[in-house]
Design a protein around this motif. Structure first.
Motif, short mmCIF file in Angstrom:
data_model
loop_
_atom_site.label_atom_id
_atom_site.label_comp_id
_atom_site.label_asym_id
_atom_site.label_seq_id
_atom_site.Cartn_x
_atom_site.Cartn_y
_atom_site.Cartn_z
N PHE A 154 -45.39 54.32 99.05
CA PHE A 154 -45.43 53.19 99.99
C PHE A 154 -45.03 51.85 99.40
O PHE A 154 -44.87 50.89 100.12
N LYS A 155 -44.92 51.77 98.09
CA LYS A 155 -44.64 50.47 97.50
C LYS A 155 -43.31 50.40 96.77
O LYS A 155 -42.89 49.33 96.36
N THR A 156 -42.68 51.53 96.55
CA THR A 156 -41.44 51.50 95.78
C THR A 156 -40.24 51.86 96.65
O THR A 156 -40.39 52.46 97.70
N THR A 157 -39.07 51.48 96.16
CA THR A 157 -37.85 51.82 96.90
C THR A 157 -37.64 53.33 96.89
O THR A 157 -37.14 53.90 97.86
N LEU A 158 -38.05 53.97 95.80
CA LEU A 158 -37.91 55.42 95.73
C LEU A 158 -38.73 56.09 96.85
O LEU A 158 -38.25 56.98 97.55
N TYR A 204 -32.97 47.78 101.61
CA TYR A 204 -34.30 47.79 100.99
C TYR A 204 -34.24 47.72 99.48
O TYR A 204 -35.19 47.30 98.84
N ALA A 240 -36.34 44.04 97.08
CA ALA A 240 -36.94 44.88 96.05
C ALA A 240 -36.66 44.29 94.69
O ALA A 240 -35.60 43.71 94.46
N GLY A 250 -37.19 48.14 91.58
CA GLY A 250 -37.59 49.34 92.31
C GLY A 250 -38.89 49.22 93.07
O GLY A 250 -39.39 50.19 93.61
N ILE A 251 -39.45 48.01 93.08
CA ILE A 251 -40.70 47.84 93.81
C ILE A 251 -40.41 46.99 95.04
O ILE A 251 -39.82 45.91 94.95
N LEU A 252 -40.84 47.49 96.19
CA LEU A 252 -40.59 46.78 97.44
C LEU A 252 -41.40 45.49 97.46
O LEU A 252 -42.59 45.49 97.14
N ARG A 254 -42.99 43.48 99.78
CA ARG A 254 -43.42 43.52 101.17
C ARG A 254 -43.39 42.14 101.84
O ARG A 254 -43.02 42.01 103.00
#
Lengths: 732, 549
Positions: free
Chosen positions: A581-585, B399, B405, B408-410, B412
C-alpha cells in the motif's frame, strides 16, 4: 513574496454584490462582525463587483496576510479550493460550497435546504385552502432539487390531499420567466407559491403575491429582500421564508477557526444547530392559526431530533425510507460475515461433537431429554477444552501471576500460559503462509504451490543451517533465513515466469512444482541421499548448528517452543502491508491484480509483476519452511509437510487478502489447532478432525457469503468493488 | 379504446435511490413511442420492470386496459411484450432459424426439431415486415444490421405486439439506420407498437410519434416531434441549456507530431486488420477517424499506443520511431546496432531501446513518456482500475514519477494534492478522493481519465470513443476539453464510431473501412452522407474488395 498570515486578520470576499444588499453577503457580514467583536479580530472586506474579479479579490486578501478568509458563493468554490491548496496556512471558509472531505484548510458551510423547505411545505399544507400549491424552480441543480423535494415531502407530511405543481424558469436571473412561471401556476389554481429560483424566483413571488396568492421565499427572509421590508406591493401576502442562517454559520465557523478547532471538509447546518429555519410570518401572522403554529413547532422538533427525516439526499434525490439503517448494515457486513462464519461453524461443529459422542447416543437411548442434557454437557466440555487449550485456564493463569508477584517464581505461570504460547507458536507459520497466498491474490495470482515453496525453503535453510559451521549467530541465522526465502522465491518465480512468457496458468504450474519439490526432498533426504543424516536410518537431514536457531522466548523452558519467529511474522505483516500500500511496486502489483488490461495500458509491465509477485509470495512461503526448521524442528524430516499449502489459501481468503486480516485469521487457526489438542484429550475426547471440519466450514461460509446472508437474513450489499482474488482460467 | 400498454405510477427503489418515481407512460397501438433520457435517468429500470426482470415497488401495468402482473420475461413474452437488448442475445454459431426457434422449438414426430417449418415461418415473417434475412445463414456471418433484424424476427416469431428496442441504433451506420427506420415503420404500419429507447436526439425527431423524457427517475414531459426541437429535448433531458454543436475556432496547424507510414497490424487470430495505413497529425489539429466499429480502428489505436506490435510500417511520434524498434527482437536489435553503427541517431535510438528492454520499460510506457495521452476505447476495461479509489486512478500512469513517488515509495500527500487539483479542475463529481471509481457515473469515470491524461504535459492526444455511453452534459464537457487541448497546440487523434462526433470535432476526417484508410478529407468540405457511404465501403468499394481477397 507575500506576507505570512497574521493570526487575527480575517477577510471576507462577497459574492457579486455589496455587504448590505440583503442577501447572503449581508448575513455573512453580520455573522462575521459578531465573531470579530467577540474575538477582537481585524477585518478586511472586499466587495466583488463582477464575478471575474472574484479570484483576484481572494488573492488580495491572501496577499494582505489574512489568516482566515470567508468567501461567499458556490460557483467559484472550486477555484478558491485550488487557491487554498497553495496556502495551507490560511483557513478558508466557503459559504454554500461543498469541498472534498480531504481538504485540510477548506471548510464548506452548507445548509440542509431540504429541512427548511420541509418546514415551509408543512406550513403550506396547513394554510392552503385549495389543496393545490405551486413550486417555482430555477434550474434543476442540487440545491433547487433539495428545496423542491423537501417542500414536496413536507407538504405531504401535513396534508395528504394537497397537490404540488411546479414550473422551472431554467434561469436564476430572468425576471420575466419568473413572472411567467408564477402566472402559469396561478392559472392552474394554486393558492400558495414557493419559489427557489434566485432573482427569477423573487419576481415570481412578487407576481404571485400581487395576484393574491400566499408566497414563500427562500435563502433569506424575503421580507427584507424581495418585499423591501414591507415597502413593496404584495408584502402582506408573504407567508414566510425557508431561510439558511448564514450569519449563524459564519459566526460559528470563524469562532472555531480562531480557536484552531475548525476542521476541513463539509460542515452541515441544519435544524439541529439552528442553521436553517423559517423566517417570521410578518404581516401574515394573523393568517397562521395557532394549531398551525403548534404543528410547525412540533415538526421542527421531530426534524431536529431526527424522528422524522426529509427523505432528500445531498443531490436532492429522493431517498428511500430506512436508508440509514440499511447503509449501516451494509458497512458492517465486511466484518460481520467472517464473524458470523466463525459462529456458524462453531454451532455446526457443536452438532458434530454431540453426534460423534457415543455417550450422547446412549443417553438418548434412555430418554430424549437425558440425550439432550448429555449432548449439551459434551458440547460444553469440548468447547471449554478448546478454550483452555487455546488460551489457558484463566484461574491457573491468575494464580500463576499471584505466585510470580509474591515470590518471583515463574514455573507455575509458565505452565499456565503454555497453551497461549503454543497457540502463538502454531500461528506463526500460518502468518507467513497466509501472507504468501494473499500477496499472490493481490496480483491476481493463485499461488497454490505454497507447499512446494515451503519444502524448497526448508531444504535451503536446513542446508545452510547444518553445512556452515563456526559462524556467529548474527551471520548464520540471517543467512539461513535468507536461504529459505530465496529458495521459495526462486521456486515460485518459475511459475511466474512461465505465466508471464507463455500464459501457462499458475495453478497448474505450481501444483506440478509441488510434486517436483516433494520428490526432490525425497531424493535429497532419503537414507544415503546427498542431504541425509550420515549414519542414521531415518530419512532426515543432519541437525542444524545452534548458531542458526531462531532464539526462543523462554530459553529456561526448552519445551516451550515459542520463538523469535513470531516477531518476524508480525514484522512480515507490517512489511507486506507497507509494500502493498505504500510503495510503487505494491501499486503496480495491485493494479495488475485488479485490472491487468488497464495496468498494461497505463504502461505497467504486467509480466514483470507476475514474476515479482510470485517470487515475493514464494519468499514468504519459503520463510514458513525456514521458520519450522530454524525455530521448531532444527532438522528436516522427509515427511515435512504440515498442510500449509492449503491452509494458507484458506487464511488468505478468510483475511480478505489483507495483511492484517491474514494475521487475525492465522491467530484464529493457531488457537483452533492448539485448542484441538486439548479437546482430543479426556475428558472431552473429541476427534481432532472436528477442528479441520470447522476450519473448512469457516472457509466455506467466508467464501460463499450468500450462505451467511441467507442464514441470518442479511441484505445483500450494494454492488461494490470486491477484491479480485484471481481470474478464471485462461482469461489473462 | 384504452392504450395497448399503460404504466401507472411505477416506482422502483434501489438501496438509497428512487430509480423510478411514479412514472406514467401510455403506449398507443401502432405508435412509435420514444423514451428519451440520459444514462441513469431510469429508462432501463423502467423497461426491465416491463420485461419482468424487476418487480415495481408501486404502480400498475395495464395491457389493453387490463391490469397485469409481470414476474419474469416469460410472463412478458406471454403477454406479447418483446425486447431487443442493446447487446444482442444471439448465438453466433447457430443459424438464423435456430436462433429464432431457441426456447420455443417446434417439435416434429415428438422428438425432432422441426427446422423446415420454423424456417418457413421465419421467411414468411421476414417477407411480411420487410426484414430481409436468409433463414439458413449462420448468424456469425451476418453484418450487425442484419443480426438486429434477426433479433426482431425472434420477437415476432413469439408473436410480440409490443416491441421494446433498447438503443437499437448504437451499432449501425447512418445508412443502416435509415434501413432500420423503414423496418420500424413497416412494423407499426402492420399494427405493432414500439417503445424506442435512445439518447440520440436526431433520431428522436425522425422516428417518433410521441416522446417521453425521463430525468432523475421522473417523467419530465411527453411531447410530439412537431411540437419540439432537438434543443428543447436536450434541455428537458439535462435540465438546463446545452450546446449541441461543437463550437470551435478554425485550426491553427503546426509541425507534424504523429506520422504513420504504411502501418499494417494483425489481430490475435492472425487476420490482417490494418492495411498499409498512412496519415499524419499536426500540432493544433484534430484528425478524426470515422468508421463502423470493427474495421480495424481498435488495432490501429493499439499499435499507435504500443499495446500491439505492428506487422510492418512506421509510427513516428515527434519524429521518433517509438513503436517499430520496440517490436524488434533482441537479436534483431543487436544486428541492427552493428549494421547501422555509423548512423549516430539510429545508434542512439537502438541503444536506448536496448536499455528500455533491459529495465523492463514497456512500449506503452515509452509512448506515454513521449508526451502522448491515451483515452482508451473501453474506459472500464482499459482506462481504469475500478476497485481503486479516484485518487489512485488519477496517477495510474504517473505513480512512479517524482513527485508522486520517491525512491519507490508513494508520496500519498503529493498524490492527494494532485488528485484534488485534478478533481477540481476537471469537475469530477465524487464524494471523496477515496471513493472507488467503480461507484462513479460513466461520465465522471471518463472525466477521471480525461483529468489524468490532460493534466500532464502532452503533445499528442489519442482518444478513442471519448464520449461513448455518456450523457449530453458530459459529452459537451469532454468535447470542449478536447478542443481546448487542440487550441493549446496539441495534436489530436480522435477515433469514434459516432459520425456526428467525428464531424463535429475534427479538422480532418480519415475514413476507415476494412482496415484501410479509404479517404482523408477536410471536415468542412464533406457531407455526412458522403462519409457514411465511405464508411460502408462505397465509392471505393471495388478497391477495398480486391485487396481483401
Amino acid at each position: 513574496m507575500q506576507a505570512s498570515p497574521e493570526k487575527h486578520r480575517v477577510g471576507l470576499v462577497t459574492d457579486v454584490g455589496r455587504i448590505d444588499d440583503g442577501t447572503f453577503n449581508q448575513y455573512a457580514y453580520a455573522g462575521l462582525m459578531r465573531a470579530v467583536q467577540e474575538h477582537d479580530l481585524e477585518v478586511k472586506v472586499v466587495e466583488t463587483v463582477a464575478s471575474t474579479h472574484y479570484e483576484s479579490n481572494v488573492q488580495k486578501l491572501i496577499d494582505e496576510g489574512c489568516a482566515i478568509i470567508v468567501t461567499i458563493g458556490s460557483t467559484k468554490g472550486a477555484a478558491v479550493e485550488r487557491m487554498a491548496m497553495r496556502d495551507p496556512a490560511i483557513r478558508f471558509i466557503l459559504v454554500d460550497y461543498e469541498p472534498l472531505p480531504e481538504s485540510r484548510n477548506v471548510t464548506g458551510l452548507v445548509f440542509a435546504e431540504d429541512q427548511a423547505a420541509f418546514l415551509a411545505g408543512a406550513l403550506a399544507g396547513l394554510v392552503t385552502q385549495k389543496d393545490k400549491i405551486g413550486f417555482v424552480g430555477g434550474m434543476d441543480v442540487p440545491p433547487v432539487r433539495k428545496f423542491h423535494r423537501g417542500f414536496e415531502h413536507g407538504l405531504a407530511y401535513t396534508n395528504r390531499r394537497a397537490e404540488l405543481v411546479h414550473a422551472y424558469t431554467e434561469s436564476f436571473t430572468d425576471l420575466a420567466a419568473g413572472q411567467e412561471a408564477a402566472e402559469e401556476l396561478l392559472a392552474q389554481g394554486v393558492d400558495i407559491v414557493f419559489a427557489a429560483a434566485g432573482k427569477s424566483g423573487g419576481s415570481a413571488l412578487q407576481a404571485a403575491a400581487q395576484q393574491g396568492a400566499w408566497v414563500i421565499g427562500v435563502d433569506q427572509d424575503a421580507w427584507a429582500t424581495v418585499f423591501e421590508k414591507g415597502a413593496a406591493a404584495g408584502a402582506d401576502r408573504l407567508l414566510t421564508s425557508a431561510v439558511k442562517r448564514v450569519d449563524q454559520a459564519v459566526y460559528w465557523a470563524v469562532g472555531q477557526a480562531v480557536s484552531g478547532k475548525l476542521e476541513g471538509g463539509v460542515h452541515v447546518f441544519s435544524l439541529a444547530n439552528d442553521g436553517v429555519g423559517l423566517a417570521p410570518y410578518h404581516l401574515a401572522d394573523p393568517a397562521v392559526s395557532s394549531e398551525a403554529r403548534g404543528k410547525i413547532l412540533e415538526v421542527t422538533e421531530t426534524l431536529r431530533t431526527g424522528k422524522v427525516r426529509t427523505r432528500v439526499g445531498t443531490q436532492g434525490e429522493a431517498l428511500v425510507e430506512g436508508f440509514l439503517p440499511r447503509l449501516m448494515a451494509w458497512n458492517w457486513q465486511s466484518v460481520m460475515i467472517p464473524f458470523l462464519a466463525i459462529v456458524t461453524a462453531l454451532i455446526i461443529g457443536a452438532v458434530f461433537i454431540a453426534a460423534f459422542d457415543p455417550q450422547v447416543w446412549a443417553a438418548f437411548g434412555t430418554s430424549f431429554f437425558a440425550g439432550l442434557a448429555r449432548a449439551w454437557q459434551s458440547i460444553v466440555q469440548a468447547y471449554a477444552a478448546l478454550f483452555e487449550g487455546a488460551f489457558g485456564n484463566p484461574a491457573r493463569i491468575a494464580s500463576g501471576l499471584r505466585i510470580y508477584f509474591d515470590s518471583g517464581d515463574t514455573v507455575l505461570l509458565m505452565r499456565a500460559i503454555r497453551p497461549l504460547t503454543e497457540s502463538l507458536r502454531i500461528a506463526t507459520p500460518y502468518v507467513f503462509a497466509g501472507l504468501a497466498v494473499a500477496l499472490g491474490f493481490r496480483c491476481g495470482l493463485f499461488n497454490i504451490g505454497a507447499e512446494g515453496q515451503y519444502f524448497i525453503g526448508g531444504l535451503a535453510s536446513v542446508f545452510v543451517g547444518y553445512s556452515l559451521k563456526g559462524l556467529p549467530w548474527f551471520i548464520h541465522l540471517p543467512l539461513s533465513l535468507g536461504a529459505g526465502m530465496l529458495g521459495g522465491a526462486l521456486w515460485a518465480a518459475i511459475a511466474g515466469y512461465l505465466k508471464a512468457k507463455t500464459g501457462a496458468h499458475e495453478v497448474i504450474n505450481t501444483i506440478m512444482l509441488n510434486y517436483i519439490a516433494y520428490r526432490l526432498a525425497d531424493y535429497l533426504l532419503n537414507v544415503g541421499g546427498p542431504m541425509a543424516r550420515p549414519g542414521d536410518q531415518r530419512p532426515i537431514s543432519p541437525e542444524i548448528e545452534p548458531s542458526a536457531y531462531l532464539p526462543q522466548f523462554f530459553p529456561a523452558d526448552p519445551s516451550n517452543r515459542l520463538n523469535v519467529g513470531l516477531i518476524l511474522a508480525l514484522l512480515a505483516v507490517v512489511v507486506v502491508y507497507w509494500l502493498l500500500f505504500k510503495t510503487t511496486l505494491g501499486f503496480e502489483i495491485r493494479a495488475v491484480g485488479a485490472n491487468p488490461r488497464a495496468a498494461r495500458t497505463a504502461g505497467i509491465n504486467v509480466s514483470r509483476n507476475f514474476v515479482l509477485a510470485m517470487a515475493l509470495s514464494g519468499a514468504l512461503a519459503g520463510m514458513t519452511g525456514a521458520h519450522d526448521i530454524l525455530g521448531v524442528l532444527h532438522y528436516m524430516p522427509n515427511a515435512f509437510s504440515a498442510g500449509y499449502g492449503f491452509d494458507s489459501i484458506a487464511l488468505a481468503l478468510l483475511g480478505k487478502s489483507h495483511p492484517v486480516g491474514v494475521l487475525l485469521a492465522a491467530l484464529l487457526f493457531g488457537f483452533l489447532r492448539a485448542g484441538a489438542q486439548r479437546m482430543q484429550a479426556p475428558p472431552a475426547s473429541v476427534p481432532i478432525d472436528i477442528i479441520s471440519v470447522m476450519q473448512a466450514l469457516i472457509i466455506i461460509f467466508v467464501a460463499a457469503p450468500e450462505l451467511i446472508r441467507l442464514i441470518y437474513q442479511l441484505r445483500a450489499p450494494k454492488e461494490t468493488a470486491e477484491t479480485v482474488f484471481t481470474r478464471g482460467w485462461g482469461n489473462v | 379504446m384504452p392504450p395497448i400498454l399503460e404504466l401507472r405510477g411505477i416506482s422502483k427503489a434501489f438501496p438509497g435511490v428512487l430509480a423510478n418515481d411514479h412514472v406514467n407512460l401510455a403506449l398507443e397501438e401502432g405508435e412509435i413511442h420514444v423514451l428519451l433520457g440520459e444514462n441513469g435517468a431510469g429508462k432501463s429500470t423502467l423497461m426491465n420492470i416491463l420485461y419482468g426482470l424487476y418487480t415495481p415497488d408501486e404502480g400498475d401495468i395495464l395491457i389493453r386496459g387490463q391490469k397485469v402482473e409481470i414476474r419474469n420475461p416469460n410472463d412478458a413474452i406471454a403477454r406479447g411484450i418483446g425486447m431487443v437488448h442493446q447487446h444482442f442475445m444471439l448465438i453466433p454459431v447457430l443459424t438464423v432459424t435456430e436462433n429464432v426457434m431457441l426456447g420455443v422449438e417446434s417439435i416434429k414426430n415428438g422428438l425432432f426439431l422441426d427446422h423446415s417449418s420454423a424456417a418457413r415461418r421465419v421467411r414468411q415473417i421476414a417477407q411480411q415486415y420487410g426484414l430481409n434475412v436468409e433463414p439458413n445463414a449462420y448468424v456469425k456471418t451476418l453484418p450487425v444490421g442484419v443480426q438486429q433484424r434477426v433479433e426482431i424476427i425472434k420477437l415476432l416469431y413469439r408473436k410480440a405486439d409490443i416491441l421494446i428496442l433498447d438503443e437499437p441504433t448504437a451499432v449501425l451506420t447512418p445508412q443502416e439506420v435509415d434501413e432500420f427506420f423503414k423496418v420500424i415503420r413497416s412494423l407499426v404500419a402492420q399494427g405493432k407498437s414500439v417503445i424506442f429507447i435512445t439518447h440520440k436526439l436526431k433520431e428522436v425527431i425522425a422516428i417518433a410519434d410521441r416522446i417521453t423524457v425521463l430525468r432523475n427517475g421522473r417523467v419530465v414531459g411527453t411531447t410530439r416531434p412537431d411540437e419540439t426541437t432537438e434543443q428543447k429535448l436536450a434541455s428537458m433531458m439535462v435540465g438546463r441549456e446545452v450546446i449541441l454543436r461543437v463550437e470551435k475556432e478554425p485550426a491553427c496547424v503546426g509541425e507534424q507530431v504523429l506520422q504513420v507510414e504504411g502501418l499494417s497490424v494483425m489481430d490475435e487470430r492472425g487476420n490482417l486488420v490494418v492495411r498499409e495505413a498512412s496519415f499524419s497529425v499536426c500540432e493544433g489539429q484534430i484528425l478524426g477517424v470515422a468508421g463502423v466499429q470493427g474495421n480495424g480502428q481498435t488495432e490501429l489505436l493499439q499499435a499507435l499506443t504500443g499495446l500491439r506490435a505492428p506487422l510492418s510500417g512506421r509510427v513516428r511520434i515527434m519524429g521518433k520511431d517509438v513503436v517499430g524498434l520496440a517490436a524488434m527482437s533482441q537479436a534483431e536489435l543487436w544486428l541492427q546496432l552493428i549494421l547501422r553503427w555509423k548512423d549516430g541517431e539510429m545508434r542512439r535510438q537502438i541503444l536506448q531501446t536496448l536499455w528500455n528492454n533491459l529495465i523492463g520499460r514497456t512500449v506503452p510506457r515509452r509512448v506515454l513518456q513521449r508526451g502522448v495521452a491515451h483515452v482508451p476505447e473501453d474506459r472500464q476495461k482499459d482506462g481504469l482500475v475500478l476497485s481503486f479509489p479516484v485518487m489512485d486512478n488519477l496517477v495510474l500512469n504517473t505513480y512512479y514519477l517524482a513527485p508522486a513517488a520517491r525512491l519507490g515509495i508513494l508520496q500519498r500527500e503529493v498524490v492527494r494534492a494532485q488528485a484534488m487539483q485534478c478533481v477540481r479542475e476537471f469537475d469530477v463529481r465524487t464524494p471523496s478522493l477515496l471513493t472507488p471509481v467503480a461507484s462513479l457515473s460513466g461520465g465522471n469515470q471518463q472525466k477521471v481519465i480525461v483529468a489524468r491524461e490532460f493534466s500532464r504535459p502532452i503533445q499528442l492526444l489519442i482518444a478513442s470513443q471519448p464520449t461513448r455511453g455518456l450523457d449530453v452534459g458530459s459529452i459537451e464537457y469532454i468535447h470542449r476539453r478536447i478542443i481546448e487541448k487542440r487550441d493549446q497546440g496539441c495534436a489530436v487523434l480522435v477515433i469514434s464510431s459516432e459520425l456526428d462526433e467525428v464531424m463535429g470535432l475534427s479538422d480532418l476526417i480519415a475514413v476507415m473501412y476494412a482496415g484501410q484508410i479509404v479517404a482523408t478529407l477536410p471536415a468542412d468540405q464533406v457531407t455526412k452522407e458522403e462519409i457514411g457511404l465511405l464508411m460502408a465501403g462505397g465509392q471505393r468499394k471495388e478497391v477495398a474488395r480486391a485487396s481483401v481477397t
